[in-house]
Write an enzyme that holds these catalytic residues in place. Sequence first.
Site, PDB file in Angstrom:
ATOM      1  N   ARG A 106       0.860  -1.290  -0.006  1.00  0.00           N
ATOM      2  CA  ARG A 106       0.050  -0.075  -0.089  1.00  0.00           C
ATOM      3  C   ARG A 106       1.368   1.052   0.106  1.00  0.00           C
ATOM      4  O   ARG A 106       0.446   2.111   0.749  1.00  0.00           O
ATOM      5  CB  ARG A 106      -1.277   0.045   0.978  1.00  0.00           C
ATOM      6  N   LYS A 128       2.430  11.317 -10.476  1.00  0.00           N
ATOM      7  CA  LYS A 128       1.857  10.731 -11.357  1.00  0.00           C
ATOM      8  C   LYS A 128       2.127   9.367 -12.076  1.00  0.00           C
ATOM      9  O   LYS A 128       3.671   9.550 -12.616  1.00  0.00           O
ATOM     10  CB  LYS A 128       1.469  11.686 -12.927  1.00  0.00           C
ATOM     11  N   GLU A 170       8.818  20.482 -23.823  1.00  0.00           N
ATOM     12  CA  GLU A 170       8.329  20.993 -22.496  1.00  0.00           C
ATOM     13  C   GLU A 170       9.085  22.253 -21.583  1.00  0.00           C
ATOM     14  O   GLU A 170       8.041  22.187 -21.047  1.00  0.00           O
ATOM     15  CB  GLU A 170       8.748  18.900 -21.732  1.00  0.00           C
ATOM     16  N   LYS A 214       6.528  23.385 -13.383  1.00  0.00           N
ATOM     17  CA  LYS A 214       5.988  22.659 -12.612  1.00  0.00           C
ATOM     18  C   LYS A 214       5.424  22.216 -11.149  1.00  0.00           C
ATOM     19  O   LYS A 214       4.329  21.505 -10.904  1.00  0.00           O
ATOM     20  CB  LYS A 214       6.529  20.782 -13.457  1.00  0.00           C
ATOM     21  N   GLU A 224      -5.452  17.361  -9.789  1.00  0.00           N
ATOM     22  CA  GLU A 224      -5.262  17.906 -10.747  1.00  0.00           C
ATOM     23  C   GLU A 224      -7.094  18.837 -11.105  1.00  0.00           C
ATOM     24  O   GLU A 224      -8.182  18.293 -11.801  1.00  0.00           O
ATOM     25  CB  GLU A 224      -5.122  16.784 -11.971  1.00  0.00           C
ATOM     26  N   ARG A 228      -3.610  22.544 -12.533  1.00  0.00           N
ATOM     27  CA  ARG A 228      -2.383  21.742 -12.934  1.00  0.00           C
ATOM     28  C   ARG A 228      -3.254  21.402 -14.547  1.00  0.00           C
ATOM     29  O   ARG A 228      -2.153  20.744 -15.176  1.00  0.00           O
ATOM     30  CB  ARG A 228      -2.943  20.655 -12.673  1.00  0.00           C
ATOM     31  N   ASN A 232      -1.331  20.374 -19.114  1.00  0.00           N
ATOM     32  CA  ASN A 232      -1.539  20.039 -20.612  1.00  0.00           C
ATOM     33  C   ASN A 232      -1.156  20.814 -21.953  1.00  0.00           C
ATOM     34  O   ASN A 232      -1.903  20.415 -23.038  1.00  0.00           O
ATOM     35  CB  ASN A 232      -2.848  19.624 -20.360  1.00  0.00           C
ATOM     36  N   HIS A 235      -0.854  19.368 -24.937  1.00  0.00           N
ATOM     37  CA  HIS A 235      -1.176  17.978 -25.267  1.00  0.00           C
ATOM     38  C   HIS A 235      -2.799  17.857 -25.789  1.00  0.00           C
ATOM     39  O   HIS A 235      -2.498  16.446 -26.310  1.00  0.00           O
ATOM     40  CB  HIS A 235      -1.193  17.569 -23.328  1.00  0.00           C
ATOM     41  N   HIS A 239      -1.173  14.459 -27.669  1.00  0.00           N
ATOM     42  CA  HIS A 239      -1.881  12.581 -26.990  1.00  0.00           C
ATOM     43  C   HIS A 239      -2.493  12.227 -28.429  1.00  0.00           C
ATOM     44  O   HIS A 239      -2.199  11.274 -28.342  1.00  0.00           O
ATOM     45  CB  HIS A 239      -2.346  12.701 -25.708  1.00  0.00           C
ATOM     46  N   HIS A 251       7.106  11.408 -27.170  1.00  0.00           N
ATOM     47  CA  HIS A 251       5.994  12.470 -26.581  1.00  0.00           C
ATOM     48  C   HIS A 251       6.398  14.679 -26.952  1.00  0.00           C
ATOM     49  O   HIS A 251       5.645  14.505 -27.677  1.00  0.00           O
ATOM     50  CB  HIS A 251       6.036  12.138 -25.341  1.00  0.00           C
TER      51      HIS A 251
HETATM   52  N1  LIG Z   1       4.190  11.121 -14.782  1.00  0.00           N
HETATM   53  C1  LIG Z   1       4.169  12.236 -15.271  1.00  0.00           C
HETATM   54  O1  LIG Z   1       3.551  13.011 -14.551  1.00  0.00           O
HETATM   55  C2  LIG Z   1       4.810  11.946 -16.836  1.00  0.00           C
HETATM   56  C3  LIG Z   1       4.311  13.549 -17.643  1.00  0.00           C
HETATM   57  C4  LIG Z   1       5.482  13.072 -18.802  1.00  0.00           C
HETATM   58  C5  LIG Z   1       5.853  12.390 -19.352  1.00  0.00           C
HETATM   59  N2  LIG Z   1       5.100  10.965 -18.790  1.00  0.00           N
HETATM   60  C6  LIG Z   1       5.655   9.196 -19.629  1.00  0.00           C
HETATM   61  O2  LIG Z   1       7.293   9.338 -19.030  1.00  0.00           O
HETATM   62  C7  LIG Z   1       7.475   8.520 -20.815  1.00  0.00           C
HETATM   63  C8  LIG Z   1       8.372   9.263 -22.109  1.00  0.00           C
HETATM   64  O3  LIG Z   1      10.174   9.251 -20.849  1.00  0.00           O
HETATM   65  P1  LIG Z   1      10.942   9.796 -21.581  1.00  0.00           P
HETATM   66  O4  LIG Z   1      10.683  10.858 -22.752  1.00  0.00           O
HETATM   67  O5  LIG Z   1      11.815  10.440 -21.078  1.00  0.00           O
HETATM   68  O6  LIG Z   1      11.163   8.671 -22.325  1.00  0.00           O
HETATM   69  P2  LIG Z   1      11.887   6.650 -22.442  1.00  0.00           P
HETATM   70  O7  LIG Z   1      12.349   6.610 -20.931  1.00  0.00           O
HETATM   71  O8  LIG Z   1      10.872   6.181 -22.494  1.00  0.00           O
HETATM   72  O9  LIG Z   1      13.445   6.634 -22.744  1.00  0.00           O
HETATM   73  C9  LIG Z   1      13.225   7.826 -23.833  1.00  0.00           C
HETATM   74  C10 LIG Z   1      14.808   6.019 -24.482  1.00  0.00           C
HETATM   75  O10 LIG Z   1      15.673   7.099 -23.765  1.00  0.00           O
HETATM   76  C11 LIG Z   1      17.004   6.242 -23.349  1.00  0.00           C
HETATM   77  N3  LIG Z   1      17.662   6.602 -22.752  1.00  0.00           N
HETATM   78  C12 LIG Z   1      17.233   7.040 -21.034  1.00  0.00           C
HETATM   79  N4  LIG Z   1      18.093   7.618 -20.647  1.00  0.00           N
HETATM   80  C13 LIG Z   1      19.396   8.031 -21.197  1.00  0.00           C
HETATM   81  C14 LIG Z   1      20.845   8.459 -21.497  1.00  0.00           C
HETATM   82  N5  LIG Z   1      20.729   9.279 -19.821  1.00  0.00           N
HETATM   83  N6  LIG Z   1      21.452   8.000 -21.957  1.00  0.00           N
HETATM   84  C15 LIG Z   1      21.051   7.793 -23.066  1.00  0.00           C
HETATM   85  N7  LIG Z   1      19.938   7.151 -23.176  1.00  0.00           N
HETATM   86  C16 LIG Z   1      18.637   7.217 -22.495  1.00  0.00           C
HETATM   87  C17 LIG Z   1      16.288   4.752 -22.777  1.00  0.00           C
HETATM   88  O11 LIG Z   1      16.754   3.697 -23.460  1.00  0.00           O
HETATM   89  C18 LIG Z   1      14.860   5.088 -23.842  1.00  0.00           C
HETATM   90  O12 LIG Z   1      15.346   4.242 -25.071  1.00  0.00           O
HETATM   91  C19 LIG Z   1       5.938   8.370 -21.215  1.00  0.00           C
HETATM   92  O13 LIG Z   1       6.013   7.003 -20.948  1.00  0.00           O
HETATM   93  C20 LIG Z   1       5.409   9.724 -20.958  1.00  0.00           C
HETATM   94  O14 LIG Z   1       3.524   8.704 -20.677  1.00  0.00           O
HETATM   95  C21 LIG Z   1       4.851  10.781 -17.639  1.00  0.00           C
END
Ligand SMILES: NC(=O)c1ccc[n+]([C@@H]2O[C@H](COP(=O)([O-])OP(=O)(O)OC[C@H]3O[C@@H](n4cnc5c(N)ncnc54)[C@H](O)[C@@H]3O)[C@@H](O)[C@H]2O)c1
Length: 347
Positions: A106, A128, A170, A214, A224, A228, A232, A235, A239, A251
């Site tokens: 939990r 999130k 972003e 943020k 949200e 918040r 978006n 987005h 999206h 993204h």
């Molecule tokens: N929780 C939230 O508020 C929130 C907000 C925005 C996005 N997200 C989520 O985040 C995800 C996208 O995240 P992202 O853009 O970081 O992509 P990702 O985590 O998919 O990573 C993208 C690529 O970068 C590579 N990588 C990571 N760190 C590296 C480094 N230091 N050097 C070289 N390569 C590296 C990874 O191996 C991967 O292939 C999505 O699933 C999205 O839904 C969540």
Amino acid sequence: MIEVKAEHPYHVTFSGSWASRLNQIQGKRKTVVITSSEVVEHISMMVQEYDIFLVPDGEHAKDFVTIKKLWDFFESKGIERSDLIVAIGGGSITDLAGFAAATWLRGIDWVAVPTTLAGMVDASIGGKTGINGVSGKNLIGSFHSPVEVIIDLALLSTLSDRDFCAGLAEVIKCGLIADPEILKILNNSSPEILRSAAGAVSLSEIVRRSIVVKADIVSEDFKEKGARAFLNYGHTLGHAIEHLSKYQLRHGEAVAIGLHFAAHLGFKHSGLEQESYLLHRTLLERYGLPVKYDVELFEPLLSVMHLDKKSRDGIIRFVLLRAIGYPILSSDLSETDLRTAYREVMS
Ligand SMILES: NC(=O)c1ccc[n+]([C@@H]2O[C@H](COP(=O)([O-])OP(=O)(O)OC[C@H]3O[C@@H](n4cnc5c(N)ncnc54)[C@H](O)[C@@H]3O)[C@@H](O)[C@H]2O)c1
């Protein structure tokens, strides 16, 4: 150090060595590090003293099979309430690891060590967490903030140019909705400069400022209910494009197109000055981000936008700008308004 007020307050800490900061936080707690072999390859991991659980790379990490394996792993290691989970990776890994921490016993403590720009300025902050459902992204999840986010900018040095620029979408968004100083810095720089020694101070400044944007918004509206939603900006269409392109676009790339579209809507419907509208495009293009999508795809995009978690009673809500730094939530745009604007922007 930047404070975030959420279900519990926590800090986003800037550190020259994520590993030593992690050691300090960990104390004597049993710790599971969640990362991927691709991330490990890029960063020097000094984590021999931790149990490491490797997950699939990128979006593939956020699925039920992986979370089930993680729960089994925690069980086999006897992970208790007082133990610690650490996510080292991009947003996919912090989303998954945060959700694993939210659901194990939990809710146990977790620390985020984001290794992508998008992870640093966006995904790791705000609490999130979640995994994807069969029919859509982030359908299964929970609000569960980390106990600390460790930012070590050196981790970005191995990131591909494409992922670096996708993360900047972003950053640009944060500048547009709340902090014009970010836009000023970006206007006087370039991806090459930001990634060079000469751009280190600017990079650090825009990352810090974006995190403040943020953190402030999340602190005001964790669940949200209001402000918040401004995060978006870009987005709603973004999206839908991500979904329709079957995630072929990053993204941030999809959001960039969404920002350009939202700026045009703002210019036509919420009083955004033409100069500010044009600034969107100039900045996005300067950072190698796309601003257009297939002009013929409006109708399928509209259908996806109607399915979005954030559309209510069939009304698609858009964040628009009245001016740079002044976002509003608009729900009075008709489908004809959207269709006309889409055609104007994308052709
Ligand atoms: N929780 C939230 O508020 C929130 C907000 C925005 C996005 N997200 C989520 O985040 C995800 C996208 O995240 P992202 O853009 O970081 O992509 P990702 O985590 O998919 O990573 C993208 C690529 O970068 C590579 N990588 C990571 N760190 C590296 C480094 N230091 N050097 C070289 N390569 C590296 C990874 O191996 C991967 O292939 C999505 O699933 C999205 O839904 C969540």
